[in-house]
Enzyme design. Structure first.
Site, PDB file in Angstrom:
ATOM      1  N   GLU A 116       0.850  -1.198   0.000  1.00 29.45           N
ATOM      2  CA  GLU A 116       0.000   0.000   0.000  1.00 29.45           C
ATOM      3  C   GLU A 116       0.883   1.245   0.000  1.00 29.45           C
ATOM      4  O   GLU A 116       2.016   1.190   0.426  1.00 29.45           O
ATOM      5  CB  GLU A 116      -0.907   0.071   1.248  1.00 29.45           C
ATOM      6  CG  GLU A 116      -0.884  -1.119   2.143  1.00 29.45           C
ATOM      7  CD  GLU A 116      -1.876  -1.053   3.296  1.00 29.45           C
ATOM      8  OE1 GLU A 116      -1.868  -0.062   4.035  1.00 29.45           O
ATOM      9  OE2 GLU A 116      -2.647  -2.024   3.433  1.00 29.45           O
ATOM     10  N   LYS A 118       2.397   4.615   1.403  1.00 30.46           N
ATOM     11  CA  LYS A 118       2.550   5.170   2.747  1.00 30.46           C
ATOM     12  C   LYS A 118       2.153   6.632   2.669  1.00 30.46           C
ATOM     13  O   LYS A 118       2.862   7.465   2.100  1.00 30.46           O
ATOM     14  CB  LYS A 118       3.984   5.025   3.241  1.00 30.46           C
ATOM     15  CG  LYS A 118       4.135   5.427   4.688  1.00 30.46           C
ATOM     16  CD  LYS A 118       5.485   4.990   5.234  1.00 30.46           C
ATOM     17  CE  LYS A 118       5.597   5.217   6.740  1.00 30.46           C
ATOM     18  NZ  LYS A 118       5.521   6.606   7.131  1.00 30.46           N
ATOM     19  N   ASP A 120       1.328  10.433   3.552  1.00 33.58           N
ATOM     20  CA  ASP A 120       2.060  11.388   4.374  1.00 33.58           C
ATOM     21  C   ASP A 120       1.091  12.343   5.058  1.00 33.58           C
ATOM     22  O   ASP A 120       0.920  13.482   4.662  1.00 33.58           O
ATOM     23  CB  ASP A 120       3.054  12.154   3.487  1.00 33.58           C
ATOM     24  CG  ASP A 120       4.152  12.776   4.316  1.00 33.58           C
ATOM     25  OD1 ASP A 120       4.194  12.510   5.537  1.00 33.58           O
ATOM     26  OD2 ASP A 120       4.961  13.524   3.756  1.00 33.58           O
ATOM     27  N   TYR A 228      -6.354   2.077   7.034  1.00 33.36           N
ATOM     28  CA  TYR A 228      -5.360   1.049   6.701  1.00 33.36           C
ATOM     29  C   TYR A 228      -5.179  -0.023   7.765  1.00 33.36           C
ATOM     30  O   TYR A 228      -4.275  -0.849   7.660  1.00 33.36           O
ATOM     31  CB  TYR A 228      -4.010   1.663   6.351  1.00 33.36           C
ATOM     32  CG  TYR A 228      -3.444   2.583   7.429  1.00 33.36           C
ATOM     33  CD1 TYR A 228      -3.173   2.114   8.708  1.00 33.36           C
ATOM     34  CD2 TYR A 228      -3.156   3.902   7.134  1.00 33.36           C
ATOM     35  CE1 TYR A 228      -2.655   2.948   9.671  1.00 33.36           C
ATOM     36  CE2 TYR A 228      -2.627   4.751   8.093  1.00 33.36           C
ATOM     37  CZ  TYR A 228      -2.384   4.271   9.359  1.00 33.36           C
ATOM     38  OH  TYR A 228      -1.882   5.103  10.307  1.00 33.36           O
ATOM     39  N   LYS A 318      10.952   3.789   2.194  1.00 34.12           N
ATOM     40  CA  LYS A 318      10.863   5.251   2.128  1.00 34.12           C
ATOM     41  C   LYS A 318      11.386   5.758   0.797  1.00 34.12           C
ATOM     42  O   LYS A 318      12.451   5.368   0.338  1.00 34.12           O
ATOM     43  CB  LYS A 318      11.689   5.862   3.255  1.00 34.12           C
ATOM     44  CG  LYS A 318      11.139   5.560   4.631  1.00 34.12           C
ATOM     45  CD  LYS A 318      10.007   6.463   4.991  1.00 34.12           C
ATOM     46  CE  LYS A 318      10.541   7.602   5.843  1.00 34.12           C
ATOM     47  NZ  LYS A 318       9.469   8.403   6.416  1.00 34.12           N
ATOM     48  N   CYS A 412      21.615  47.049 -14.023  1.00 31.48           N
ATOM     49  CA  CYS A 412      21.891  45.715 -14.553  1.00 31.48           C
ATOM     50  C   CYS A 412      23.282  45.260 -14.116  1.00 31.48           C
ATOM     51  O   CYS A 412      24.253  45.992 -14.309  1.00 31.48           O
ATOM     52  CB  CYS A 412      21.801  45.758 -16.083  1.00 31.48           C
ATOM     53  SG  CYS A 412      22.370  44.238 -16.860  1.00 31.48           S
ATOM     54  N   CYS A 415      25.627  45.108 -17.570  1.00 25.93           N
ATOM     55  CA  CYS A 415      26.028  46.279 -18.357  1.00 25.93           C
ATOM     56  C   CYS A 415      25.892  47.583 -17.583  1.00 25.93           C
ATOM     57  O   CYS A 415      26.171  48.651 -18.118  1.00 25.93           O
ATOM     58  CB  CYS A 415      25.236  46.330 -19.662  1.00 25.93           C
ATOM     59  SG  CYS A 415      23.506  46.779 -19.395  1.00 25.93           S
ATOM     60  N   CYS A 430      16.509  45.207 -17.307  1.00 26.30           N
ATOM     61  CA  CYS A 430      17.615  46.042 -17.775  1.00 26.30           C
ATOM     62  C   CYS A 430      17.095  46.797 -18.998  1.00 26.30           C
ATOM     63  O   CYS A 430      16.453  46.214 -19.874  1.00 26.30           O
ATOM     64  CB  CYS A 430      18.788  45.143 -18.144  1.00 26.30           C
ATOM     65  SG  CYS A 430      20.002  45.942 -19.205  1.00 26.30           S
ATOM     66  N   CYS A 436      23.057  45.393 -24.070  1.00 28.96           N
ATOM     67  CA  CYS A 436      23.495  44.639 -22.890  1.00 28.96           C
ATOM     68  C   CYS A 436      24.010  43.279 -23.353  1.00 28.96           C
ATOM     69  O   CYS A 436      23.274  42.512 -23.987  1.00 28.96           O
ATOM     70  CB  CYS A 436      22.325  44.459 -21.923  1.00 28.96           C
ATOM     71  SG  CYS A 436      22.669  43.310 -20.586  1.00 28.96           S
TER      72      CYS A 436
HETATM   73  S1  IVH Z   1       0.269   0.730   9.104  1.00 29.00           S
HETATM   74  C1  IVH Z   1       1.273  -1.393  12.641  1.00 29.00           C
HETATM   75  N1  IVH Z   1      -0.185   1.637   6.711  1.00 29.00           N
HETATM   76  O1  IVH Z   1       3.030   5.574   8.919  1.00 29.00           O
HETATM   77  C2  IVH Z   1       1.491  -0.496  11.529  1.00 29.00           C
HETATM   78  N2  IVH Z   1       0.745   3.108   8.323  1.00 29.00           N
HETATM   79  O2  IVH Z   1       5.521   4.935  10.412  1.00 29.00           O
HETATM   80  C3  IVH Z   1       0.785   0.764  11.710  1.00 29.00           C
HETATM   81  N3  IVH Z   1       1.140   5.370   7.518  1.00 29.00           N
HETATM   82  O3  IVH Z   1       1.878   6.071  12.162  1.00 29.00           O
HETATM   83  C4  IVH Z   1       0.734   1.601  10.564  1.00 29.00           C
HETATM   84  N4  IVH Z   1       0.366   5.034   5.479  1.00 29.00           N
HETATM   85  O4  IVH Z   1       0.634   7.244  10.301  1.00 29.00           O
HETATM   86  C5  IVH Z   1       0.273   1.917   7.938  1.00 29.00           C
HETATM   87  N5  IVH Z   1      -0.668   2.332   4.555  1.00 29.00           N
HETATM   88  C6  IVH Z   1      -0.212   2.597   5.782  1.00 29.00           C
HETATM   89  C7  IVH Z   1       0.271   3.873   6.146  1.00 29.00           C
HETATM   90  C8  IVH Z   1       0.753   4.086   7.424  1.00 29.00           C
HETATM   91  C9  IVH Z   1       0.890   5.919   6.332  1.00 29.00           C
HETATM   92  C10 IVH Z   1       1.750   6.074   8.650  1.00 29.00           C
HETATM   93  C11 IVH Z   1       0.986   5.938   9.938  1.00 29.00           C
HETATM   94  C12 IVH Z   1       1.958   5.416  10.939  1.00 29.00           C
HETATM   95  C13 IVH Z   1       3.275   5.663  10.302  1.00 29.00           C
HETATM   96  C14 IVH Z   1       4.248   4.598  10.717  1.00 29.00           C
END
Ligand code: IVH
Length: 671
Positions: A116, A118, A120, A228, A318, A412, A415, A430, A436
């Site tokens: 999935e 991650k 932000d 999630y 990451k 400028c 020049c 300029c 120039c």
């Molecule tokens: S699972 C037991 N799934 O990442 C695992 N976390 O570094 C719990 N996060 O605090 C998290 N996308 O805020 C999970 N698809 C995803 C996520 C996710 C973002 C964040 C979440 C967590 C942090 C962990």
């Protein structure tokens, strides 16, 4: 006062309907009702609640607008800790993770993982009792977070009540709250318009928005959720066997799940997932900082357990950060082709968004003032995808005491002529024009560029030397260059010099539109140059046109028209053009576009195989006759030219009663 049972029933019906429509609209993006119908139901519900306050419940969609103001957030202990994730950065880390999982499970085989994105944003735990959202808490330190229930209720993609069957007595649903990129942009525009500081990134904006004591503010922020995971569960008749089944289960209850979830069963598949999400990172609607892999089987997850604060069954890959801190070593002024003075920050090189960034344009004085960027400042630099690096913000806490606001010079830097800022413009320029050297260099670079007259091999460094040595002052001088003059330049052999001379010679045969573009008339880009060429056909005709005539042409407005007239009036420009033509620059006569033909303004569709003309020839000729050539037949089509084996377009034309002609008619038209 007792409430009549039919009112109570209607209230419940309305809550159910509106919550369902919310889910369709916000969670699955598949609305079933019109906005007006939705509004009507919403108003009816509000009316009932106003008349019968006793009916107001926590799952009422009217409660989403916010209203309650708190003096502080109450702390809540999580019944099950909210864990974090271990990070990995490369293939070796991924393999090591997979090996640890297999060793722990005593298994030869790679288990099925769910991949999935991650997200932000910030983590949230939503507690539903009898299906009703009773508490929402932030992660905090993982054990104790803050109660943000009132604010969370304002987020439309979070169900206030779980829908469907099998909802247990208690369930905690966990997910990430975030602000999508578009919402972030408009939020920041609003912040600036309100005289407030813009947010540094969507994550900060999301966190700031959720932690508002006044829930009316949160209600106006474009917050969203993807769920999630699960926390505490009580009274669930049938526990799902896998993470993916658990996600499908809560999706059926109305929770929003990322559409990017994917089963992966090998290291290769994990890597492919990292690659494909990485490539799409910039086009996703929201920020992500990596991808997560989770063992799918919940029984195996349980066997693996967790160490300190992270599960053994999951890992995060990451991506490179898109935002980093660095310092401004200096601010240089670049002079562009039109004399624009552009301030550029020289940065202490920093790795961001996958590349090393050492410069960032600061655009103009207004931008510098707005962000108050000073030499020696520590700044946040952002680079997302192919977007040019940008200084987002100064870290004021790190500012040096003796620093001073940066002001662009009034002359400028190349020049020393006066620089001016025209009324209504943000750009300082300029005033020396082609006197120039910087503007001269840029004008020549533009003249030889690919979309202009296109001289192969004549790079920026060579042009800079030619101007510095006084060998070339304007584009026309290029045509007087000798091999010896070129080969005397730094890092230039006889052969390369000869190649460049040949390329200059070759470029003499050009197109009228390319020539017009190459002149570097302010405001005249490629498209305008093409419109001008098509309309005037000859240089003389264009030179004689006044602003009124010019404004009548496609792509030309008053500013462009003015700029064209001014350009051709300047004696210096007239002289350069004269010398270019003398040097032998030439182009084929533009194809006259005929007006008043049988075909002018008519929409024609070509179909089937033509015997005597190619498709593109036929199209070109039709365009020259003033027709428009369309790709599909509609009731607006005037003619269909049907060649051999014409198929569905012909059938459609006949059905619509559109006039059908054959190739011989087409040839007659052309003649
Ligand atoms: S699972 C037991 N799934 O990442 C695992 N976390 O570094 C719990 N996060 O605090 C998290 N996308 O805020 C999970 N698809 C995803 C996520 C996710 C973002 C964040 C979440 C967590 C942090 C962990």
């Amino acid at each position: 006062m007792t409430v009549p049972p039919e009112i109570t029933a209607r209230k419940e019906e309305l809550c159910g309907l509106i919550n369902k429509f919310n889910y369709q609209y916000y969670a699955v993006d598949n609305p079933e009702v019109s906005d007006s119908e939705y509004d009507r139901l919403f108003r009816e519900l509000k009316q009932i609640e106003a008349e019968h306050p006793a009916l107001l419940t926590l799952d009422s969609p009217t409660q989403r607008v916010g209203g309650q103001v708190l003096d502080k957030f109450i702390q809540v202990s999580h019944s099950l800790p909210m864990l974090s994730l271990d990070n990995m950065f490369n293939e070796a880390d991924l393999k090591a993770f997979n090996k640890r999982v297999k060793d722990w499970l005593n298994s030869e085989n790679t288990p099925t993982y769910i991949a999935e994105p991650k997200l932000d944003g910030l983590a949230i735990s939503l507690r539903y009792e009898q299906g009703i959202l009773v508490r929402a808490a932030t992660r905090g330190d993982g054990k104790v977070g803050e109660d943000v229930t009132v604010n969370t209720r304002t987020i439309s993609s979070i169900p206030l009540k779980l829908i469907g069957s099998g909802v247990p007595e208690v369930i905690e649903i966990r997910g990430e709250i975030f602000i999508p990129k578009l919402g972030f942009e408009s939020l920041n525009k609003q912040q600036i318009a309100d005289g407030k500081k813009p947010f540094v990134n969507p994550r900060n904006a999301a966190a700031g928005s959720l932690r508002q004591l006044d829930s009316r503010i949160t209600a106006n922020r474009p917050l969203e959720i993807y769920c999630y995971g699960l926390g505490e569960i009580k009274g669930l008749a049938e526990m799902p066997e896998s993470h993916s089944a658990a996600m499908s289960m809560i999706e059926k209850w109305g929770c929003r799940i990322s559409p990017e979830l994917q089963k992966v069963s090998s290291i290769k598949a994990c890597e492919a997932y990292i690659k494909q999400i990485g490539e799409r990172r910039d086009t996703l609607a929201y920020d992500i900082d990596g991808v997560v892999f989770k063992v799918d089987d919940l029984y195996l997850q349980q066997r693996l357990g967790f160490v300190s604060r992270a599960p053994r069954w999951a890992i995060a890959h990451k991506f490179p950060a898109q935002q980093e801190m660095t310092t401004v070593e200096g601010i240089e002024i670049q002079v562009g082709r039109t004399g624009a003075l552009t301030p550029v920050a020289r940065l202490n090189p920093v790795f961001v968004g996958g590349v090393t960034v050492s410069n960032a344009t600061l655009h103009n004085q207004d931008e510098i003032d707005r962000k108050d960027i000073r030499i020696s400042d520590t700044v946040i630099v952002r680079r997302a995808g192919d977007v040019i690096p940008e200084v987002v913000q100064v870290v004021l806490s790190k500012r040096q005491e003796q620093s001073k606001p940066f002001i662009l010079p009034s002359r400028c830097p190349i020049c020393d002529s006066e620089a001016e800022r025209l009324e209504g413009e943000v750009i300082l320029r300029c005033t020396a024009g082609l006197y120039c050297p910087a503007q001269r260099k840029e004008a020549i670079k533009h003249f030889v560029s690919r979309k202009a007259i296109d001289v192969d091999g004549l790079g920026d460094k060579i042009i800079e030397q030619l101007v510095d040595k006084g060998l070339v002052d304007d584009p026309a001088d290029l045509f007087t260059l000798k091999i010896g003059q070129l080969s005397a330049l730094e890092r230039m052999g006889d052969k390369s010099a000869e190649n460049i001379i040949n390329a200059i010679d070759l470029a003499k045969k050009t197109k009228f539109s390319s020539f017009l573009y190459s002149l570097g008339i302010r405001e005249v880009g490629e498209t305008t140059a093409r419109s001008l060429a098509k309309h005037f056909l000859t240089l003389d005709a264009l030179k004689e046109a006044d602003e009124e005539v010019l404004i009548g042409i496609e792509d030309v407005g008053p500013i462009v028209a003015h700029s064209i007239v001014t350009f051709f009036h300047q004696p210096h420009n007239q002289e350069v053009i004269e010398r270019l033509l003398m040097a032998g620059l030439e182009w084929p006569k533009e194809q006259q576009q005929l007006t008043n033909t049988v075909l002018s303004g008519k929409i024609v569709v070509l179909t089937g195989t033509l015997e005597e003309l190619s498709r593109s020839e036929a199209k070109e000729k039709l365009l020259a006759l003033g027709a428009k050539v369309a790709g599909s037949v509609s009731k607006n089509t005037d003619y269909v030219v049907a060649g051999r084996d014409a198929g569905s377009k012909l059938t459609k034309a006949e059905g619509l009663g559109v006039k059908v002609v054959d190739e011989s008619t087409l040839i007659e038209w052309i003649r």
